[in-house]
Each structure stands twice: as structure tokens, then as C-alpha cells.
Design a protein around this motif. Structure first.
Motif, PDB file in Angstrom:
ATOM      1  N   ASP A   1      15.069  -6.507  29.516  1.00  0.00           N
ATOM      2  CA  ASP A   1      16.069  -6.162  30.932  1.00  0.00           C
ATOM      3  C   ASP A   1      17.475  -6.960  30.712  1.00  0.00           C
ATOM      4  OD1 ASP A   1      13.995  -4.387  31.728  1.00  0.00           O
ATOM      5  OD2 ASP A   1      13.140  -6.103  32.694  1.00  0.00           O
ATOM      6  N   LYS A   2      17.878  -7.513  29.588  1.00  0.00           N
ATOM      7  CA  LYS A   2      19.061  -8.174  29.593  1.00  0.00           C
ATOM      8  C   LYS A   2      20.073  -7.383  28.603  1.00  0.00           C
ATOM      9  CE  LYS A   2      17.361 -11.863  31.737  1.00  0.00           C
ATOM     10  NZ  LYS A   2      17.699 -12.655  32.852  1.00  0.00           N
ATOM     11  N   LYS A   3      21.259  -7.651  28.878  1.00  0.00           N
ATOM     12  CA  LYS A   3      22.507  -7.136  28.170  1.00  0.00           C
ATOM     13  C   LYS A   3      22.421  -7.918  26.860  1.00  0.00           C
ATOM     14  CE  LYS A   3      26.294  -5.888  29.876  1.00  0.00           C
ATOM     15  NZ  LYS A   3      27.590  -5.854  30.737  1.00  0.00           N
ATOM     16  N   ILE A   4      22.612  -7.294  25.722  1.00  0.00           N
ATOM     17  CA  ILE A   4      22.515  -8.074  24.228  1.00  0.00           C
ATOM     18  C   ILE A   4      23.475  -7.415  23.306  1.00  0.00           C
ATOM     19  CG2 ILE A   4      21.071  -8.452  22.372  1.00  0.00           C
ATOM     20  CD1 ILE A   4      20.053  -9.666  25.028  1.00  0.00           C
ATOM     21  N   LEU A   5      24.212  -8.505  22.727  1.00  0.00           N
ATOM     22  CA  LEU A   5      25.071  -8.072  21.666  1.00  0.00           C
ATOM     23  C   LEU A   5      24.359  -8.499  20.387  1.00  0.00           C
ATOM     24  CD1 LEU A   5      27.868  -7.179  20.636  1.00  0.00           C
ATOM     25  CD2 LEU A   5      28.551  -9.499  21.202  1.00  0.00           C
ATOM     26  N   ILE A   6      24.285  -7.764  19.405  1.00  0.00           N
ATOM     27  CA  ILE A   6      23.672  -7.946  18.164  1.00  0.00           C
ATOM     28  C   ILE A   6      24.882  -7.910  17.175  1.00  0.00           C
ATOM     29  CG2 ILE A   6      21.588  -7.627  18.987  1.00  0.00           C
ATOM     30  CD1 ILE A   6      21.861  -4.870  16.917  1.00  0.00           C
ATOM     31  N   PHE A   7      24.702  -8.999  15.997  1.00  0.00           N
ATOM     32  CA  PHE A   7      25.709  -8.677  14.862  1.00  0.00           C
ATOM     33  C   PHE A   7      24.928  -8.922  13.796  1.00  0.00           C
ATOM     34  CE2 PHE A   7      26.045 -13.235  16.047  1.00  0.00           C
ATOM     35  CZ  PHE A   7      26.409 -13.938  14.756  1.00  0.00           C
ATOM     36  N   SER A   8      25.404  -8.652  12.659  1.00  0.00           N
ATOM     37  CA  SER A   8      24.496  -8.805  11.401  1.00  0.00           C
ATOM     38  C   SER A   8      25.261  -8.468   9.969  1.00  0.00           C
ATOM     39  CB  SER A   8      23.177  -8.071  11.129  1.00  0.00           C
ATOM     40  OG  SER A   8      23.250  -6.817  11.235  1.00  0.00           O
ATOM     41  N   SER A   9      25.035  -9.004   8.937  1.00  0.00           N
ATOM     42  CA  SER A   9      25.584  -8.676   7.521  1.00  0.00           C
ATOM     43  C   SER A   9      24.203  -8.418   6.570  1.00  0.00           C
ATOM     44  CB  SER A   9      26.599  -9.825   7.105  1.00  0.00           C
ATOM     45  OG  SER A   9      25.969 -10.862   6.951  1.00  0.00           O
ATOM     46  N   ILE A  10      23.596  -7.434   6.858  1.00  0.00           N
ATOM     47  CA  ILE A  10      22.261  -7.405   6.109  1.00  0.00           C
ATOM     48  C   ILE A  10      22.110  -6.089   5.482  1.00  0.00           C
ATOM     49  CG2 ILE A  10      20.806  -9.061   7.276  1.00  0.00           C
ATOM     50  CD1 ILE A  10      19.841  -7.244   9.028  1.00  0.00           C
ATOM     51  N   ALA A  11      21.642  -5.741   4.372  1.00  0.00           N
ATOM     52  CA  ALA A  11      21.507  -4.240   3.728  1.00  0.00           C
ATOM     53  C   ALA A  11      20.985  -3.368   4.695  1.00  0.00           C
ATOM     54  CB  ALA A  11      20.739  -4.451   2.669  1.00  0.00           C
ATOM     55  N   ASN A  12      20.083  -3.668   5.619  1.00  0.00           N
ATOM     56  CA  ASN A  12      19.435  -2.419   6.595  1.00  0.00           C
ATOM     57  C   ASN A  12      19.708  -3.169   7.870  1.00  0.00           C
ATOM     58  OD1 ASN A  12      17.881  -0.432   7.523  1.00  0.00           O
ATOM     59  ND2 ASN A  12      16.131  -0.749   6.232  1.00  0.00           N
ATOM     60  N   PRO A  13      20.812  -3.063   8.421  1.00  0.00           N
ATOM     61  CA  PRO A  13      21.034  -3.384   9.980  1.00  0.00           C
ATOM     62  C   PRO A  13      20.185  -2.264  10.931  1.00  0.00           C
ATOM     63  CG  PRO A  13      22.886  -2.065   8.933  1.00  0.00           C
ATOM     64  CD  PRO A  13      22.012  -2.549   8.063  1.00  0.00           C
ATOM     65  N   LYS A  14      19.850  -1.190  10.521  1.00  0.00           N
ATOM     66  CA  LYS A  14      19.324  -0.172  11.376  1.00  0.00           C
ATOM     67  C   LYS A  14      17.698  -0.863  11.754  1.00  0.00           C
ATOM     68  CE  LYS A  14      16.997   4.643  11.771  1.00  0.00           C
ATOM     69  NZ  LYS A  14      16.907   5.752  10.826  1.00  0.00           N
ATOM     70  N   ILE A  15      16.982  -1.451  10.884  1.00  0.00           N
ATOM     71  CA  ILE A  15      15.878  -2.231  11.194  1.00  0.00           C
ATOM     72  C   ILE A  15      16.103  -3.361  12.184  1.00  0.00           C
ATOM     73  CG2 ILE A  15      13.942  -3.480  10.343  1.00  0.00           C
ATOM     74  CD1 ILE A  15      13.590  -0.563   9.576  1.00  0.00           C
ATOM     75  N   PHE A  16      17.096  -3.968  12.055  1.00  0.00           N
ATOM     76  CA  PHE A  16      17.253  -5.202  12.943  1.00  0.00           C
ATOM     77  C   PHE A  16      17.643  -4.443  14.573  1.00  0.00           C
ATOM     78  CE2 PHE A  16      20.615  -8.107  14.367  1.00  0.00           C
ATOM     79  CZ  PHE A  16      19.826  -8.969  14.965  1.00  0.00           C
ATOM     80  N   TYR A  17      18.513  -3.362  14.463  1.00  0.00           N
ATOM     81  CA  TYR A  17      18.602  -2.732  15.620  1.00  0.00           C
ATOM     82  C   TYR A  17      17.504  -2.217  16.395  1.00  0.00           C
ATOM     83  CZ  TYR A  17      20.716   0.601  19.105  1.00  0.00           C
ATOM     84  OH  TYR A  17      20.907   0.872  20.253  1.00  0.00           O
ATOM     85  N   GLU A  18      16.603  -1.524  15.699  1.00  0.00           N
ATOM     86  CA  GLU A  18      15.328  -0.878  16.061  1.00  0.00           C
ATOM     87  C   GLU A  18      14.191  -2.207  16.530  1.00  0.00           C
ATOM     88  OE1 GLU A  18      14.618   2.106  16.648  1.00  0.00           O
ATOM     89  OE2 GLU A  18      16.460   2.703  16.135  1.00  0.00           O
TER      90      GLU A  18
ATOM     91  N   PRO B   1      15.513  -4.831  25.923  1.00  0.00           N
ATOM     92  CA  PRO B   1      16.690  -5.285  26.503  1.00  0.00           C
ATOM     93  C   PRO B   1      17.440  -3.838  27.347  1.00  0.00           C
ATOM     94  CG  PRO B   1      17.403  -4.779  24.374  1.00  0.00           C
ATOM     95  CD  PRO B   1      15.874  -4.695  24.572  1.00  0.00           C
ATOM     96  N   SER B   2      18.189  -4.480  28.506  1.00  0.00           N
ATOM     97  CA  SER B   2      18.649  -3.166  29.337  1.00  0.00           C
ATOM     98  C   SER B   2      19.947  -2.451  28.569  1.00  0.00           C
ATOM     99  CB  SER B   2      19.337  -3.777  30.504  1.00  0.00           C
ATOM    100  OG  SER B   2      20.243  -4.725  30.325  1.00  0.00           O
ATOM    101  N   GLU B   3      20.634  -3.272  27.498  1.00  0.00           N
ATOM    102  CA  GLU B   3      21.692  -2.492  26.752  1.00  0.00           C
ATOM    103  C   GLU B   3      21.822  -3.482  25.647  1.00  0.00           C
ATOM    104  OE1 GLU B   3      26.373  -2.801  27.293  1.00  0.00           O
ATOM    105  OE2 GLU B   3      25.252  -2.618  29.181  1.00  0.00           O
TER     106      GLU B   3
END
Length: 322
Positions: free
Chosen positions: A239-256, A263-265
Motif C-alpha cells: 500500500d505504499k508508493k514505490i519508485l523502482i530502478f534497475s539495469s538488468i537483462a530482464n527488468p520485467k521480472i523485477f517489476y512483476e 504497493p499502491s503505485e
């Protein structure tokens, strides 16, 4: 553009085919580092298969069996004066992430075993054997590096992108033909928890023709930790607002993965794989993060960041054969 990519892929595939054939015919020679067992954790699809946590899984496995284990990596994007570099011994870290590359440095942080990087993997293996006195070398990547003969090749198949679009780089993600899986000793389907059982069975059926042992592994979130190394519960971002960042080959998995923590956002900033962060980029992330409850990144990214980022959480992932 697609035509150009296809032409480049055909050229790349032809070069790889010829090179492999030269090794198969023993025209190009593989060298064995005698007196030490070399186990390669590799892939045939570029990036994102979960090699880093898999390497750490196998290191711990052999340590628990009473073996003295070392890790050997190419040290991709590491900038060092000499190619062969001992990143850590079994007591302390001896190099920086800029010198070793992010993956090797992450191993050095997480495991108290010798870690060496060298583009010449045979030279690196001999060093770990002779200087560090290891019994087993876990090779992080290097299935395509045939100059060093391995005792076992364990190939990771990413369940979310198992066959690289069936095209060579750069059009697809294949580093070499799927037929090269015949050189493997074992295949492990990773990230099985990101697909359904039907899709998993289809991947297994396609791999059966290679006649190799097939295992299945999960890739799961374990906890967060902050820049002081303090562990935090996964529920902290709910339920928190989250900013994510990465430099990896498969960022989609990190996002998922972050999304599953409810999180709320989520807002995402993506950089290219193995990107080296500039101070102004970190400053921009910090400034943007002021509008969020937390900033979240990966373990591979945190080793390349020297500046303090307020409200930063690092997501720790684990590999497990099921």
C-alpha cells in the motif's frame, strides 16, 4: 530495421556455428585444469536467466558438503589494469565493483569464498586451483567459452523467455543454437513460479529431445535490506508508493515481483543491462524518489552505487530447486 537485424543475426549465428564446429572437430582445443572440478552455470539465451542466485545456490550446496569452493567469472564490464583479478579471498574483499564487474562483486559480498575474474577462464581456473587451493570452481556463465573444459555444464532456461525468440542476437536473444544443449549435462528451468503449469509442461516437452536431466527452480523474493544492511520485511511496501530502478537483462521480472508485494503505485526507471551509474543519474533518482514512500532496486544495482539514497530498499531474491 528488422531486415538489418535478421542479416546481423544470420552473420552472428554463422560465426558461432563455425566456431563450435571447430571445437567439435578438435581443431580448436579445450584445455582441462587438472586437479580441480569445474562446474559451469550457463545459458544459451542472453541475460535474465537467474545465473547469479543459481551460482550462489550451488556454492552453498558444495560448501555444506565440506568442499572448498571458488567462483570464476569473466568480470563483464569491470575495468582493471590486468585481466586476472582476485576479487576476494576467503577472508576479505580485495577489489571494487568497478574493477570486478557487478556480478562478481555481488558474489564477493554474499559469499566468503575466493572469487576471481578473468577473460581467460583457463588462466583463472588454474589460479583458483594453485593459489586459492579450491576443490571445486563454480563458473558464472561461460557455456560459450569452450577454451576451458568443464566437468559439468548446468544450463539455465528462463521460463519467461525459454528459447530467446528462436533467433540469434541481435534480432533474438539466442547466444547459440538450441542444439548446443546437447553439450549440457543438466537443464534447469528457472523462474517456474512466474508461469502456469501448462506453459511449464510445454517447455519440458520441448527440452526432452536433448536427452538431459531436467530440473525446475523457483526465483522468489526473500526480503529487503537498506543501505546499512538492515533487513526489512517484504510487507513494508504494501500500500505504499514505490519508485523502482534497475539495469538488468530482464527488468520485467523485477517489476512483476515488486507488483506482487501489493504497493499502491509503482513507477519504473530502466537502464541498459550492466549500466554504470553516473552521479547525476543517482541524484536524479534521489530527487524523483522524494515523491515516493520508498525507492527499490536490485542487488546487482546496489553494488554499483556509492552515493547515499534516502528511503532505498534492495530486493533480495533466492533460487531454489523444487
Amino acid at each position: 530495421m528488422q531486415i538489418l537485424l535478421k542479416i546481423l543475426s544470420l552473420i552472428y549465428g554463422s560465426v558461432i556455428f563455425i566456431r563450435n564446429k571447430l571445437y567439435d572437430l578438435n581443431i580448436l582445443k579445450s584445455k582441462k585444469a587438472e586437479g580441480v572440478e569445474v562446474i559451469c552455470i550457463g545459458n544459451v539465451v542472453a541475460g535474465g536467466t537467474g545465473k547469479t542466485p543459481a551460482v550462489q545456490y550451488f556454492v552453498k550446496k558444495y560448501l555444506n558438503e565440506g568442499k572448498k569452493v571458488g567462483i570464476l567469472s569473466r568480470g563483464y564490464k569491470g575495468k582493471r589494469k590486468e585481466d586476472l583479478l582476485l576479487v576476494r579471498n576467503d577472508k576479505e574483499i580485495l577489489a571494487t565493483s568497478a574493477e570486478s564487474g557487478d556480478e562478481a562483486y555481488l558474489h564477493a559480498l554474499n559469499l566468503k569464498v575466493p572469487v576471481a575474474v578473468s577473460k581467460d577462464r583457463y588462466k583463472g581456473a588454474v589460479y583458483l586451483r594453485d593459489i586459492c587451493k579450491v576443490d571445486i570452481i563454480i563458473m558464472d556463465d561461460g557455456f560459450q567459452h569452450r577454451k576451458l573444459k568443464k566437468d559439468r555444464n548446468i544450463i539455465l532456461i528462463d521460463a519467461t523467455n525459454p528459447f530467446g525468440g528462436n533467433d540469434y542476437l541481435p534480432k533474438g536473444r539466442l547466444r547459440e543454437s538450441l542444439e548446443s544443449l546437447k553439450r549440457a549435462d543438466e537443464l534447469i528451468i528457472t523462474k517456474s513460479n512466474y508461469i502456469n503449469n501448462e506453459s511449464l509442461e510445454k517447455i519440458k516437452q520441448k527440452l526432452l529431445k536433448y536427452g538431459k536431466k531436467i530440473s525446475v527452480a523457483t526465483f522468489s523474493e526473500e526480503n529487503f535490506y537498506n543501505m546499512n544492511g538492515e533487513e526489512k520485511e517484504l510487507s513494508i511496501v504494501k500500500d505504499k508508493k514505490i519508485l523502482i530502478f534497475s539495469s538488468i537483462a530482464n527488468p520485467k521480472i523485477f517489476y512483476e515481483t515488486v507488483k506482487r508485494l501489493e504497493p499502491s503505485e509503482i513507477e519504473e526507471i530502466k537502464f541498459e543491462d550492466h549500466h554504470l551509474y553516473k552521479p547525476e543519474e543517482i541524484n536524479n533518482i534521489s530527487e524523483k524518489g522524494k515523491d515516493y514512500d520508498y525507492i527499490v532496486t536490485t542487488e546487482k544495482d546496489i553494488v554499483k552505487i556509492n552515493e547515499k539514497i534516502d528511503k532505498l530498499l534492495v530486493l533480495k531474491m533466492g533460487f531454489k530447486i523444487v
